[in-house]
Design a protein around this motif. Structure first.
Motif, PDB file in Angstrom:
ATOM      1  N   GLU A  84       0.817  -1.211   0.000  1.00 23.00           N
ATOM      2  CA  GLU A  84       0.000   0.000   0.000  1.00 23.00           C
ATOM      3  C   GLU A  84       0.851   1.261   0.000  1.00 23.00           C
ATOM      4  N   GLY A  85       2.150   1.098  -0.318  1.00 16.87           N
ATOM      5  CA  GLY A  85       3.034   2.244  -0.380  1.00 16.87           C
ATOM      6  C   GLY A  85       3.704   2.602   0.920  1.00 16.87           C
ATOM      7  N   GLY A  86       3.513   1.810   1.963  1.00 17.56           N
ATOM      8  CA  GLY A  86       4.154   2.073   3.244  1.00 17.56           C
ATOM      9  C   GLY A  86       5.499   1.387   3.354  1.00 17.56           C
ATOM     10  N   ARG A  87       6.083   1.496   4.531  1.00 21.72           N
ATOM     11  CA  ARG A  87       7.379   0.857   4.792  1.00 21.72           C
ATOM     12  C   ARG A  87       7.225  -0.576   5.282  1.00 21.72           C
ATOM     13  N   GLY A  88       5.997  -1.001   5.488  1.00 18.57           N
ATOM     14  CA  GLY A  88       5.780  -2.378   5.906  1.00 18.57           C
ATOM     15  C   GLY A  88       6.261  -2.622   7.329  1.00 18.57           C
ATOM     16  N   TYR A  89       6.659  -3.876   7.579  1.00 15.65           N
ATOM     17  CA  TYR A  89       6.932  -4.310   8.942  1.00 15.65           C
ATOM     18  C   TYR A  89       8.130  -5.259   8.965  1.00 15.65           C
ATOM     19  N   SER A  90       8.761  -5.342  10.117  1.00 16.42           N
ATOM     20  CA  SER A  90       9.883  -6.257  10.301  1.00 16.42           C
ATOM     21  C   SER A  90       9.471  -7.508  11.053  1.00 16.42           C
ATOM     22  N   CYS A  91       8.188  -7.640  11.325  1.00 20.79           N
ATOM     23  CA  CYS A  91       7.639  -8.875  11.881  1.00 20.79           C
ATOM     24  C   CYS A  91       6.169  -8.947  11.516  1.00 20.79           C
ATOM     25  N   ILE A  92       5.632 -10.150  11.521  1.00 23.18           N
ATOM     26  CA  ILE A  92       4.230 -10.351  11.141  1.00 23.18           C
ATOM     27  C   ILE A  92       3.292  -9.827  12.219  1.00 23.18           C
TER      28      ILE A  92
END
Length: 337
Positions: A279-287
């Motif tokens: 969605e254009g974000g930086r996402g995540y480093s864990c679920i």
């Protein structure tokens, strides 16, 4: 200088690796293992550095470096302690459990001691006996220390950081609540961690290493798709000097101790918990963080935890697109019979 351990016996065989990770030269004729080098760093570091310089200039015999051949740089360590440099991550995960974040967490780091007798290499499988345990990745930064005295200050501690690397601190989320309810910390919910193929001396990182913080985008891919692109230098509440000083408050720290940052975590610029990469974000480093955001948005989490066959890749690249530490790339597998 970049150091790695090829698979050999319990503690690996020490090698120096070229800056571009294309070549290596054996170093075990100088000092057999990385732990041995750390035990007497002042004596061994100049000799290893000279070997690394010769390798860079092609002045000595060299061999192709393949990340798949590397064990964890320290296949077993005297200590593995993981901190909470990114309090945003702690806050989100606690919300997922329905727990409030005490104000003290912003001033006094969390830390737990994990198992250090079996540290896994970058290409080793992530062994999972039961998918119902809720297996999660946690992309982090780590440092390796020399000997430190009890009561060392945060500023002094940074002078004893010997190496920097990456780690996937695997967690079993569905085992954590019952274990923490006992009031005695993580044990079963924290299986073996996986480390980057090489560890790097702070000077090799240049301006990326500043004040005990590492800057750069920590790229996490799940099954070949972008999952996280967090900026490691942002929202890092505690630098590594502070984490090390926290650990050393009541004890000495031995050479070869590995200290983790905790999961690297960013909010969105608007202050929201963050958006997925899709969605254009930086996402995540864990679920767990993505599941928490989904719960906030829709009332329930939809992203599953890791399952057998899933592949996790964690890496950081420099400004020219070259890998710095090599990639941690592990596939979830059942525990062998």
């Amino acid at each position: 200088m970049k150091l790695a351990s090829l698979r050999h016996g319990r503690d690996g065989r020490l090698i120096v690796v070229s800056s571009d990770l294309a070549w290596y030269a054996p170093a075990d004729h100088l000092v057999p293992t990385l732990q041995a080098a750390l035990d007497d760093w002042d004596r061994h570091e100049p000799v290893l550095r000279a070997l690394a310089t010769e390798l860079e200039h092609g002045a000595i015999p060299r061999e192709r470096f393949h990340e798949r051949d590397a064990a964890a740089p320290l296949p077993r360590a005297y200590q593995w302690a993981d901190g909470s440099a990114y309090v945003n991550h702690v806050e989100l995960v606690r919300k997922a459990r329905g727990a409030e974040l005490p104000d003290s967490f912003w001033h006094d780091p969390l830390m737990y001691q994990g198992g250090s007798d079996d540290l896994r290499g970058a290409r080793d499988p992530i062994l999972l006996a039961d998918e119902a345990w809720g297996c999660d990745l946690e992309a982090e930064i780590c440092v390796v220390t020399g000997d430190l005295p009890q009561g060392v200050t945060a500023t002094e501690a940074l002078d004893h950081v010997r190496l920097v690397g990456l780690v996937n601190d695997v967690s079993l989320r569905n085992l954590i609540p019952d274990e923490l309810a006992k009031g005695f910390g993580f044990v079963q919910s924290k299986p073996a961690s996986h480390f980057s193929p090489v560890f790097v001396t702070p000077d090799e990182l240049g301006a990326r290493w500043n004040g005990g913080r590492l800057s750069g985008v920590l790229a996490v891919d799940l099954n070949g798709n972008p999952f996280g692109r967090a900026h490691a230098e942002e929202e890092c509440t505690f630098d590594f000097g502070t984490l090390i000083a926290h650990l050393a408050k009541t004890r000495r720290i031995g050479a070869g101790s590995i200290i983790g940052s905790g999961t690297v975590s960013n909010r969105d610029p608007d202050g929201s918990p963050g958006r997925p990469c899709s969605e254009g974000g930086r996402g995540y480093s864990c679920i767990a963080e993505q599941r928490m955001v989904e719960t906030i948005a829709t009332g329930q989490a939809s992203t599953p935890f890791l399952r057998h066959g899933d592949t996790v890749r964690i890496e950081m690249r420099d400004d020219h697109g070259h890998t710095i530490f090599g990639a941690i790339e592990g596939t979830v597998r059942p525990v062998p019979a």
